[in-house]
Design a protein around this motif. Structure first.
Motif, PDB file in Angstrom:
ATOM      1  N   HIS A 123      -3.135  11.485  -7.887  1.00 46.35           N
ATOM      2  CA  HIS A 123      -1.962  10.627  -7.965  1.00 46.35           C
ATOM      3  C   HIS A 123      -2.321   9.323  -8.668  1.00 46.35           C
ATOM      4  CE1 HIS A 123      -4.284   9.732  -4.379  1.00 46.35           C
ATOM      5  NE2 HIS A 123      -3.696   8.544  -4.292  1.00 46.35           N
ATOM      6  N   VAL A 124      -1.302   8.525  -8.939  1.00 42.48           N
ATOM      7  CA  VAL A 124      -1.486   7.227  -9.585  1.00 42.48           C
ATOM      8  C   VAL A 124      -1.090   6.148  -8.589  1.00 42.48           C
ATOM      9  CG1 VAL A 124      -0.799   5.722 -11.485  1.00 42.48           C
ATOM     10  CG2 VAL A 124      -1.024   8.186 -11.866  1.00 42.48           C
ATOM     11  N   ILE A 125      -1.969   5.189  -8.373  1.00 40.80           N
ATOM     12  CA  ILE A 125      -1.724   4.094  -7.444  1.00 40.80           C
ATOM     13  C   ILE A 125      -1.297   2.867  -8.250  1.00 40.80           C
ATOM     14  CG2 ILE A 125      -2.739   2.606  -5.687  1.00 40.80           C
ATOM     15  CD1 ILE A 125      -4.693   4.848  -5.045  1.00 40.80           C
ATOM     16  N   ILE A 126      -0.156   2.301  -7.884  1.00 36.68           N
ATOM     17  CA  ILE A 126       0.355   1.092  -8.526  1.00 36.68           C
ATOM     18  C   ILE A 126       0.132  -0.072  -7.568  1.00 36.68           C
ATOM     19  CG2 ILE A 126       2.328   0.012  -9.660  1.00 36.68           C
ATOM     20  CD1 ILE A 126       1.534   2.580 -10.987  1.00 36.68           C
ATOM     21  N   CYS A 127      -0.749  -0.979  -7.933  1.00 32.96           N
ATOM     22  CA  CYS A 127      -1.035  -2.146  -7.093  1.00 32.96           C
ATOM     23  C   CYS A 127      -0.141  -3.302  -7.538  1.00 32.96           C
ATOM     24  CB  CYS A 127      -2.510  -2.538  -7.203  1.00 32.96           C
ATOM     25  SG  CYS A 127      -3.651  -1.238  -6.682  1.00 32.96           S
ATOM     26  N   GLY A 128       0.959  -3.484  -6.832  1.00 34.10           N
ATOM     27  CA  GLY A 128       1.923  -4.515  -7.187  1.00 34.10           C
ATOM     28  C   GLY A 128       3.188  -3.889  -7.750  1.00 34.10           C
ATOM     29  N   TYR A 129       4.327  -4.201  -7.128  1.00 32.67           N
ATOM     30  CA  TYR A 129       5.588  -3.609  -7.564  1.00 32.67           C
ATOM     31  C   TYR A 129       6.544  -4.703  -8.049  1.00 32.67           C
ATOM     32  CZ  TYR A 129       9.202   0.001  -7.726  1.00 32.67           C
ATOM     33  OH  TYR A 129      10.159   0.900  -8.148  1.00 32.67           O
ATOM     34  N   SER A 148       6.365  12.079  -6.401  1.00 26.16           N
ATOM     35  CA  SER A 148       5.472  12.317  -5.273  1.00 26.16           C
ATOM     36  C   SER A 148       4.022  11.997  -5.597  1.00 26.16           C
ATOM     37  CB  SER A 148       5.593  13.770  -4.812  1.00 26.16           C
ATOM     38  OG  SER A 148       5.206  14.661  -5.848  1.00 26.16           O
ATOM     39  N   ARG A 149       3.698  11.859  -6.881  1.00 28.10           N
ATOM     40  CA  ARG A 149       2.321  11.561  -7.286  1.00 28.10           C
ATOM     41  C   ARG A 149       2.136  10.084  -7.626  1.00 28.10           C
ATOM     42  NH1 ARG A 149       0.400  15.396 -11.876  1.00 28.10           N
ATOM     43  NH2 ARG A 149      -1.489  14.191 -11.460  1.00 28.10           N
ATOM     44  N   ILE A 150       3.071   9.251  -7.205  1.00 24.17           N
ATOM     45  CA  ILE A 150       2.977   7.806  -7.410  1.00 24.17           C
ATOM     46  C   ILE A 150       2.965   7.127  -6.044  1.00 24.17           C
ATOM     47  CG2 ILE A 150       4.060   5.754  -8.394  1.00 24.17           C
ATOM     48  CD1 ILE A 150       5.325   7.517 -10.499  1.00 24.17           C
ATOM     49  N   VAL A 151       1.983   6.261  -5.824  1.00 24.59           N
ATOM     50  CA  VAL A 151       1.860   5.519  -4.566  1.00 24.59           C
ATOM     51  C   VAL A 151       1.818   4.034  -4.901  1.00 24.59           C
ATOM     52  CG1 VAL A 151       0.465   5.119  -2.514  1.00 24.59           C
ATOM     53  CG2 VAL A 151       0.614   7.416  -3.475  1.00 24.59           C
ATOM     54  N   VAL A 152       2.679   3.280  -4.264  1.00 24.60           N
ATOM     55  CA  VAL A 152       2.765   1.839  -4.505  1.00 24.60           C
ATOM     56  C   VAL A 152       2.060   1.096  -3.368  1.00 24.60           C
ATOM     57  CG1 VAL A 152       4.345  -0.129  -4.679  1.00 24.60           C
ATOM     58  CG2 VAL A 152       4.912   2.031  -5.808  1.00 24.60           C
ATOM     59  N   ALA A 170       5.242   4.034  -0.385  1.00 20.40           N
ATOM     60  CA  ALA A 170       4.709   2.676  -0.496  1.00 20.40           C
ATOM     61  C   ALA A 170       3.837   2.364   0.706  1.00 20.40           C
ATOM     62  CB  ALA A 170       5.840   1.656  -0.605  1.00 20.40           C
ATOM     63  N   ILE A 171       2.741   1.670   0.448  1.00 21.94           N
ATOM     64  CA  ILE A 171       1.807   1.275   1.507  1.00 21.94           C
ATOM     65  C   ILE A 171       1.816  -0.240   1.600  1.00 21.94           C
ATOM     66  CG2 ILE A 171      -0.603   1.278   2.238  1.00 21.94           C
ATOM     67  CD1 ILE A 171      -0.930   3.938   0.868  1.00 21.94           C
ATOM     68  N   GLU A 172       2.095  -0.741   2.786  1.00 19.83           N
ATOM     69  CA  GLU A 172       2.192  -2.180   3.004  1.00 19.83           C
ATOM     70  C   GLU A 172       0.803  -2.772   3.210  1.00 19.83           C
ATOM     71  OE1 GLU A 172       4.491  -5.332   5.984  1.00 19.83           O
ATOM     72  OE2 GLU A 172       4.708  -3.150   6.240  1.00 19.83           O
ATOM     73  N   GLY A 173       0.483  -3.787   2.417  1.00 21.62           N
ATOM     74  CA  GLY A 173      -0.809  -4.448   2.542  1.00 21.62           C
ATOM     75  C   GLY A 173      -1.305  -4.929   1.201  1.00 21.62           C
ATOM     76  N   SER A 174      -2.411  -5.614   1.226  1.00 19.02           N
ATOM     77  CA  SER A 174      -3.020  -6.145   0.011  1.00 19.02           C
ATOM     78  C   SER A 174      -3.982  -5.124  -0.589  1.00 19.02           C
ATOM     79  CB  SER A 174      -3.771  -7.445   0.311  1.00 19.02           C
ATOM     80  OG  SER A 174      -4.497  -7.882  -0.818  1.00 19.02           O
ATOM     81  N   GLU A 183      -6.040   4.006   2.709  1.00 12.88           N
ATOM     82  CA  GLU A 183      -4.770   4.599   3.134  1.00 12.88           C
ATOM     83  C   GLU A 183      -4.069   5.264   1.954  1.00 12.88           C
ATOM     84  OE1 GLU A 183      -2.954   5.049   5.841  1.00 12.88           O
ATOM     85  OE2 GLU A 183      -4.410   4.262   7.248  1.00 12.88           O
ATOM     86  N   ALA A 184      -4.257   4.701   0.775  1.00 14.70           N
ATOM     87  CA  ALA A 184      -3.662   5.270  -0.429  1.00 14.70           C
ATOM     88  C   ALA A 184      -4.495   6.404  -1.009  1.00 14.70           C
ATOM     89  CB  ALA A 184      -3.486   4.176  -1.491  1.00 14.70           C
ATOM     90  N   HIS A 185      -5.598   6.766  -0.369  1.00 13.08           N
ATOM     91  CA  HIS A 185      -6.500   7.833  -0.811  1.00 13.08           C
ATOM     92  C   HIS A 185      -6.984   7.573  -2.245  1.00 13.08           C
ATOM     93  CE1 HIS A 185      -5.857  10.918   2.492  1.00 13.08           C
ATOM     94  NE2 HIS A 185      -5.002   9.955   2.791  1.00 13.08           N
TER      95      HIS A 185
END
Length: 339
Positions: A123-129, A148-152, A170-174, A183-185
């Motif tokens: 998946h692709v993790i986006i740090c900052g939305y 489903s392959r995008i995690v914010v 979306a995962i809440e946190g820094s 948590e975002a694997h």
């Protein structure tokens, strides 16, 4: 905390509807008892007030039944048989249904979390939305990546709501914290896009991702200032896009060569006309010059991870395994027209 995409109706809405139904049921029983208050007997024998009617309705519907107020007249007993007793059963159903709704929602959320943790990979993790993060997500979706392959990863509650409303996990946190990235694997991710609001935060995120993944995950970062780009690369970023420098060059182009800015905007805006794309070289294209391809306007080659321009001697001929960077028609196709 992991936030899943918003559903059509949340548990709070369901609880509100049940609460409104329960209050309406209480008011209906109070009205029926108050209209026939002379048919009820009170232990004080001073008649029923409106407060007594509320008391009797709540006690009866909750099946407590202290017996200090009882129906004495036949009409009052008939109302209890035909209206109050069914209302009591319905009231209990509402209470039990509310409890089941909460438990079911908790169970459903737990199941979704378990399935997601088992299936999330590549998946692709986006740090900052923020603006950059949302634009990156739009570009990924336009290139065919499934939601489903995008995690914010985001700290702002408002941005988290926007991400889940858009159908994203979306995962809440820094993103600077290892626990949040775990948590975002992040170790199973395909890439990490760093789109934070400050360069210092981007550097910390890049260092954390590199430490957790041992450099096995591709990191793409945005920098506000060009002087911070080398620091981001030293921190582990494979690619750095300098937003201020890019905007400055576009501003310069709009002054010195206005038509060029229109071309760049066309390439960067989806559905306008032209778009950059990349595909693998086909077997019948190997050995030919990229300029000789009739149906593809090739502007560069990607060979073994490096960009080869057509002006280079190495870019004169297409080799096996090359990726062709080309300009494609991105206009919406009319209905019935083959894509």
């Amino acid at each position: 905390m992991i936030h899943f995409p918003a559903q059509r109706r949340g548990p709070l809405s369901a609880l509100s509807l049940r609460l409104a139904a329960a209050l309406g049921l209480v008011l209906a029983v109070v009205t029926a008892v108050y209209l026939d208050r002379d048919g009820y007997r009170d232990v004080n024998e001073d008649g029923l007030t409106l407060l007594d009617c509320f008391y009797y309705a709540v006690v009866s519907l909750s099946t407590t039944g202290y017996g200090d107020i009882t129906p004495a007249a036949p009409s009052a007993r008939l109302v209890n048989v035909l209206f109050v007793t069914p209302a009591r059963v319905l009231f209990l159903i509402i209470l039990v249904g509310t409890t089941l709704e909460v438990l079911t929602e908790q169970y459903r959320t737990g199941r979704r979390l378990t399935r997601w943790r088992k299936s999330v990979k590549d998946h692709v993790i986006i740090c900052g939305y923020g603006t950059k993060g949302r634009s990156a997500v739009s570009a990924l979706l336009e290139n065919g990546l499934d939601k489903s392959r995008i995690v914010v990863v985001e700290r702002s509650p408002a941005s988290l709501r926007q991400a889940t409303s858009a159908g994203l996990v979306a995962i809440e946190g820094s993103a600077t914290r290892s626990s949040v990235l775990n948590e975002a694997h992040v170790r199973n991710a395909k890439a990490v896009i760093i789109a934070t609001d400050s360069d210092d935060a981007s550097v910390l995120v890049a260092l954390t991702v590199r430490q957790l993944t041992a450099g096995q995950v591709r990191i793409i970062a945005a920098a506000r200032e060009a002087e911070n780009a080398p620091l981001l690369k030293q921190s582990g970023a494979h690619h750095v896009i300098v937003s201020s420098a890019t905007a400055g060059r576009l501003l310069g182009l709009s002054t010195s060569a206005p038509p060029l800015i229109d071309v760049v905007e066309d390439l960067l805006t989806p559905g306008q006309g032209m778009a950059l794309a990349m595909r693998s070289a086909e077997r019948n294209e190997v050995g030919r010059s990229p300029r000789e391809l009739d149906d593809t306007l090739v502007i560069a080659l990607v060979r073994r991870g490096k960009v080869v321009t057509l002006s280079d001697r190495a870019g004169a001929v297409i080799e096996t395994g090359d990726m062709l960077v080309h300009v494609r028609d991105d206009r919406p196709q009319p209905a019935g027209t083959p894509g």
